[in-house]
Write an enzyme that holds these catalytic residues in place. Structure first.
Site, PDB file in Angstrom:
ATOM      1  N   ASN A 146      20.287  46.861  18.044  1.00 11.69           N
ATOM      2  CA  ASN A 146      19.292  46.279  18.940  1.00 11.69           C
ATOM      3  C   ASN A 146      18.631  47.413  19.746  1.00 11.69           C
ATOM      4  OD1 ASN A 146      17.916  44.301  20.570  1.00 11.69           O
ATOM      5  ND2 ASN A 146      19.572  42.885  20.081  1.00 11.69           N
ATOM      6  N   SER A 170      21.350  41.846  22.952  1.00 16.07           N
ATOM      7  CA  SER A 170      20.099  41.969  23.707  1.00 16.07           C
ATOM      8  C   SER A 170      20.429  42.392  25.139  1.00 16.07           C
ATOM      9  CB  SER A 170      19.360  40.636  23.727  1.00 16.07           C
ATOM     10  OG  SER A 170      18.345  40.704  24.711  1.00 16.07           O
ATOM     11  N   PHE A 193      14.838  36.193  25.481  1.00 14.74           N
ATOM     12  CA  PHE A 193      14.985  35.054  24.561  1.00 14.74           C
ATOM     13  C   PHE A 193      14.014  33.920  24.878  1.00 14.74           C
ATOM     14  CE2 PHE A 193      19.831  35.934  23.718  1.00 14.74           C
ATOM     15  CZ  PHE A 193      19.488  37.045  23.000  1.00 14.74           C
ATOM     16  N   GLY A 231      13.839  52.307  15.001  1.00 19.73           N
ATOM     17  CA  GLY A 231      12.969  53.478  14.926  1.00 19.73           C
ATOM     18  C   GLY A 231      12.467  53.840  13.547  1.00 19.73           C
ATOM     19  N   ASN A 248      23.418  37.370  17.785  1.00 24.30           N
ATOM     20  CA  ASN A 248      22.891  38.407  18.678  1.00 24.30           C
ATOM     21  C   ASN A 248      23.737  38.466  19.952  1.00 24.30           C
ATOM     22  OD1 ASN A 248      21.457  40.129  20.273  1.00 24.30           O
ATOM     23  ND2 ASN A 248      19.536  38.981  20.216  1.00 24.30           N
ATOM     24  N   ASN A 262      18.537  41.946  27.640  1.00 26.29           N
ATOM     25  CA  ASN A 262      17.691  41.196  28.579  1.00 26.29           C
ATOM     26  C   ASN A 262      18.242  39.833  28.977  1.00 26.29           C
ATOM     27  OD1 ASN A 262      15.736  43.298  28.470  1.00 26.29           O
ATOM     28  ND2 ASN A 262      15.158  42.525  26.457  1.00 26.29           N
ATOM     29  N   THR A 263      19.468  39.556  28.574  1.00 26.33           N
ATOM     30  CA  THR A 263      20.149  38.324  28.989  1.00 26.33           C
ATOM     31  C   THR A 263      21.411  38.765  29.714  1.00 26.33           C
ATOM     32  OG1 THR A 263      19.254  37.029  27.165  1.00 26.33           O
ATOM     33  CG2 THR A 263      21.300  36.221  28.142  1.00 26.33           C
ATOM     34  N   LYS A 314      24.972  41.345  15.329  1.00 29.12           N
ATOM     35  CA  LYS A 314      24.014  42.394  15.722  1.00 29.12           C
ATOM     36  C   LYS A 314      24.511  43.102  16.980  1.00 29.12           C
ATOM     37  CE  LYS A 314      19.132  43.373  16.392  1.00 29.12           C
ATOM     38  NZ  LYS A 314      17.771  42.911  16.202  1.00 29.12           N
ATOM     39  N   ASN A 367      10.920  46.255  26.008  1.00 26.72           N
ATOM     40  CA  ASN A 367      10.706  44.819  26.199  1.00 26.72           C
ATOM     41  C   ASN A 367      11.828  44.200  27.008  1.00 26.72           C
ATOM     42  OD1 ASN A 367      12.300  42.483  24.673  1.00 26.72           O
ATOM     43  ND2 ASN A 367      12.505  44.343  23.437  1.00 26.72           N
TER      44      ASN A 367
HETATM   45  C1  LIG Z   1       9.188  42.859  21.685  1.00 21.58           C
HETATM   46  C2  LIG Z   1      10.536  42.846  21.010  1.00 21.58           C
HETATM   47  C3  LIG Z   1      11.270  41.668  20.951  1.00 21.58           C
HETATM   48  C4  LIG Z   1      12.525  41.646  20.343  1.00 21.58           C
HETATM   49  N1  LIG Z   1      13.214  40.473  20.275  1.00 21.58           N
HETATM   50  C5  LIG Z   1      14.422  40.440  19.654  1.00 21.58           C
HETATM   51  C6  LIG Z   1      15.146  39.224  19.540  1.00 21.58           C
HETATM   52  O1  LIG Z   1      14.689  38.154  19.952  1.00 21.58           O
HETATM   53  N2  LIG Z   1      16.370  39.280  18.954  1.00 21.58           N
HETATM   54  C7  LIG Z   1      16.915  40.432  18.450  1.00 21.58           C
HETATM   55  O2  LIG Z   1      18.019  40.407  17.916  1.00 21.58           O
HETATM   56  N3  LIG Z   1      16.233  41.588  18.536  1.00 21.58           N
HETATM   57  C8  LIG Z   1      15.012  41.615  19.110  1.00 21.58           C
HETATM   58  N4  LIG Z   1      14.327  42.800  19.183  1.00 21.58           N
HETATM   59  C9  LIG Z   1      14.953  44.026  18.652  1.00 21.58           C
HETATM   60  C10 LIG Z   1      14.527  44.331  17.214  1.00 21.58           C
HETATM   61  O3  LIG Z   1      14.909  43.314  16.319  1.00 21.58           O
HETATM   62  C11 LIG Z   1      15.150  45.670  16.746  1.00 21.58           C
HETATM   63  O4  LIG Z   1      16.546  45.527  16.708  1.00 21.58           O
HETATM   64  C12 LIG Z   1      14.792  46.829  17.661  1.00 21.58           C
HETATM   65  O5  LIG Z   1      13.491  46.708  18.152  1.00 21.58           O
HETATM   66  C13 LIG Z   1      14.916  48.176  16.961  1.00 21.58           C
HETATM   67  O6  LIG Z   1      14.054  48.249  15.861  1.00 21.58           O
HETATM   68  P1  LIG Z   1      12.613  48.961  15.902  1.00 21.58           P
HETATM   69  O7  LIG Z   1      12.821  50.316  16.524  1.00 21.58           O
HETATM   70  O8  LIG Z   1      12.157  48.997  14.472  1.00 21.58           O
HETATM   71  O9  LIG Z   1      11.756  48.111  16.761  1.00 21.58           O
HETATM   72  C14 LIG Z   1      13.071  42.843  19.784  1.00 21.58           C
HETATM   73  C15 LIG Z   1      12.307  44.020  19.831  1.00 21.58           C
HETATM   74  C16 LIG Z   1      11.065  44.037  20.427  1.00 21.58           C
HETATM   75  C17 LIG Z   1      10.274  45.322  20.450  1.00 21.58           C
END
Ligand SMILES: Cc1cc2nc3c(=O)[nH]c(=O)nc-3n(C[C@H](O)[C@H](O)[C@H](O)COP(=O)(O)O)c2cc1C
Length: 336
Positions: free
Chosen positions: A246, A175, A115, A297, A172, A177-178, A217, A111
Site C-alpha cells: 500500500n 491503508s 475509504f 511506484g 486491506n 487513512n483509517t 494487502k 492521498n
Molecule cells: C488516490 C489513491 C487511492 C487509493 N485507494 C486505495 C484503496 O482504496 N485501497 C487500497 O488497497 N489501496 C489504495 N491505494 C493504493 C494503491 O492501490 C497502491 O497500493 C499504491 O498507490 C502504490 O502503487 P502505485 O505507486 O502504483 O500508486 C490508493 C492509491 C491512491 C494514489
C-alpha cells in the site's frame, strides 16, 4: 506524446476531479480515443496464480475504481486483472476534501481518501452489470465507525456478500487513512483475522463449491522483523497471496517539495524502492509457498521487471498511470 499533452490539461484540474473526469471519459467514449493507441492487440500472456488464470501479469491497483463502475473501460486498456475497492460493508463519504495531492517533480501522489465508497451491495450490482469476463479482485476494508477490536466482523460481512462475485478477495489492513487499521497487521489481531477469514472461506467453499482465493494487502512501513513474522503467519494460515504494498507514511523522500507536508499515504516513484525491498524480504521468507502481488511506484518497463525479479508473480499499477497514461499498460505487458 499525446498523453503528456492531455496530462498538462488534467494537471490544471484538482486531482480527484481529474481522476473522475478521466474515468468518465473512458466510459462514455468507450475508449475510442485510446483505441487509437491500441491498434495492435495486446498479446495474451497467460499466467497462473492463486489457482486462477490471468490474461497477463499486470493489474489495475485498488483505489482506481472503488465502486466497480469502470470495470469494462479499464479492462479495455489491456489489464490482466482489475482490483476494485476498497469497499466497506456500509457506504461512507471518506475524509474531507481535498484529499489527493500531486508531487509532480517526483511523480508522487499523497492521498488521504479514507475509504470513500458506496458500500459492498452497490459494488455487487456493478459487478453484475459489467460484462468483463476476466479476473476481478475485490478489495475490502472496515467502516470508519467500526471499532478496531470489532473490525474483523466487517471483513467477514464483506467476504460473505462478495464471495460469489469476486475472482479473489483482497483484505486491506494497510491503508494509512483509517485510524488504527494498520494495527490489524500485528500480534493477536493479525492471527485472529487470518484464522477467521480462513474459516469463513472454508465455509463458503463448501456452501458454493467454489474456492475464492484471499490475499492480504500490507504496508511498506513494516520492519524486517515484522515482515518475517507476517510471512510465518501467512504460511501457517495458508493465505493465498500477499499484496505488497500500500502507500507509505514516510514522506522523507519528497521533503521540501510542494505538497510533501500533506497528510496521507505516499505512492508513485518515491515508493518504488521501498516496496521492491519489501517484496524481496517477503520473497526470501515465503519461499515460494505464497505468491506475491507487487505494487508501488511502477512507472516503466524496467521498474515492472524489477518487481518481478524481486519475487512478484503479478504486479499492479496506480500512480504510474496518472503520470504516464494508459499506453504504459500496453508497453509493460509487451515486455514482461
Ligand atoms: C488516490 C489513491 C487511492 C487509493 N485507494 C486505495 C484503496 O482504496 N485501497 C487500497 O488497497 N489501496 C489504495 N491505494 C493504493 C494503491 O492501490 C497502491 O497500493 C499504491 O498507490 C502504490 O502503487 P502505485 O505507486 O502504483 O500508486 C490508493 C492509491 C491512491 C494514489
Amino acid at each position: 506524446m499525446f498523453y503528456y499533452f492531455i496530462r498538462k490539461l488534467l494537471f490544471l484540474i484538482e486531482p480527484e476531479k481529474a481522476h473522475f473526469l478521466t474515468l468518465k471519459y473512458l466510459k462514455i467514449k468507450n475508449i475510442n480515443l485510446f483505441n487509437f493507441f491500441y491498434k495492435n492487440r495486446i498479446p495474451s500472456k497467460k499466467i497462473k496464480c492463486m489457482g486462477l488464470t490471468f490474461k497477463n501479469k499486470l493489474g489495475a491497483a485498488a483505489g482506481i475504481d472503488k465502486n466497480g463502475e469502470y470495470i469494462n473501460s479499464l479492462s479495455k486498456l489491456g489489464f490482466g486483472f482489475i482490483e476494485v475497492g476498497t469497499v466497506t460493508p456500509l457506504p461512507q463519504i471518506g475524509n474531507p476534501k481535498p484529499r489527493i495531492f500531486r508531487i509532480i517533480p517526483m511523480e508522487g501522489i499523497i492521498n488521504s481518501m479514507g475509504f470513500n465508497n458506496l458500500g459492498i451491495d452497490n459494488l455487487i450490482n456493478n459487478i453484475k452489470k459489467s460484462n468483463f469476463k476476466g479476473i476481478i479482485g475485490v478489495n475490502i476494508g472496515k467502516n470508519h465507525n467500526t471499532r478496531i477490536e470489532e473490525s474483523i466482523n466487517d471483513y467477514l460481512i464483506c467476504i460473505d456478500k462478495i464471495y460469489c462475485y469476486a475472482s479473489y478477495i483482497a483484505i486491506n489492513i494497510s491503508s494509512p487513512n483509517t485510524i488504527n487499521l494498520r494495527n490489524l497487521q500485528y500480534g493477536i489481531l493479525f492471527q485472529d483475522l487470518l484464522y477467521k477469514i480462513k474459516k469463513k472461506q472454508k465455509e463458503l467453499h463448501k456452501k458454493y463449491l467454489k474456492y475464492v482465493p484471499i490475499a492480504i494487502k500490507i504496508s511498506p512501513d513494516l520492519s524486517k522483523k515484522e515482515l518475517i513474522y507476517i510471512s510465518k503467519k501467512l504460511i501457517k494460515y495458508k493465505i493465498d497471496a500477499v499484496i505488497a504494498t500500500n502507500t507509505t507514511l514516510d514522506h522523507s523522500l519528497v521533503s521540501g517539495l510542494k505538497n510533501s507536508f500533506q497528510k496521507g499515504g505516499l505512492s508513485g516513484l518515491p515508493l518504488q524502492k521501498k516496496s521492491t525491498n519489501i517484496i524481496s524480504i517477503l520473497s526470501k521468507n515465503l519461499k515460494n509457498e505464497i505468491p506475491i502481488i507487487g505494487v508501488g511506484g511502477i512507472n516503466s518497463i524496467n521498474s515492472a521487471k524489477e518487481k518481478i525479479k524481486s519475487g512478484a508473480t503479478l504486479i499492479q499499477i496506480y500512480s504510474g498511470l496518472v503520470y504516464h497514461g494508459p499506453t504504459l499498460v500496453k508497453k509493460i505487458i509487451n515486455e514482461i
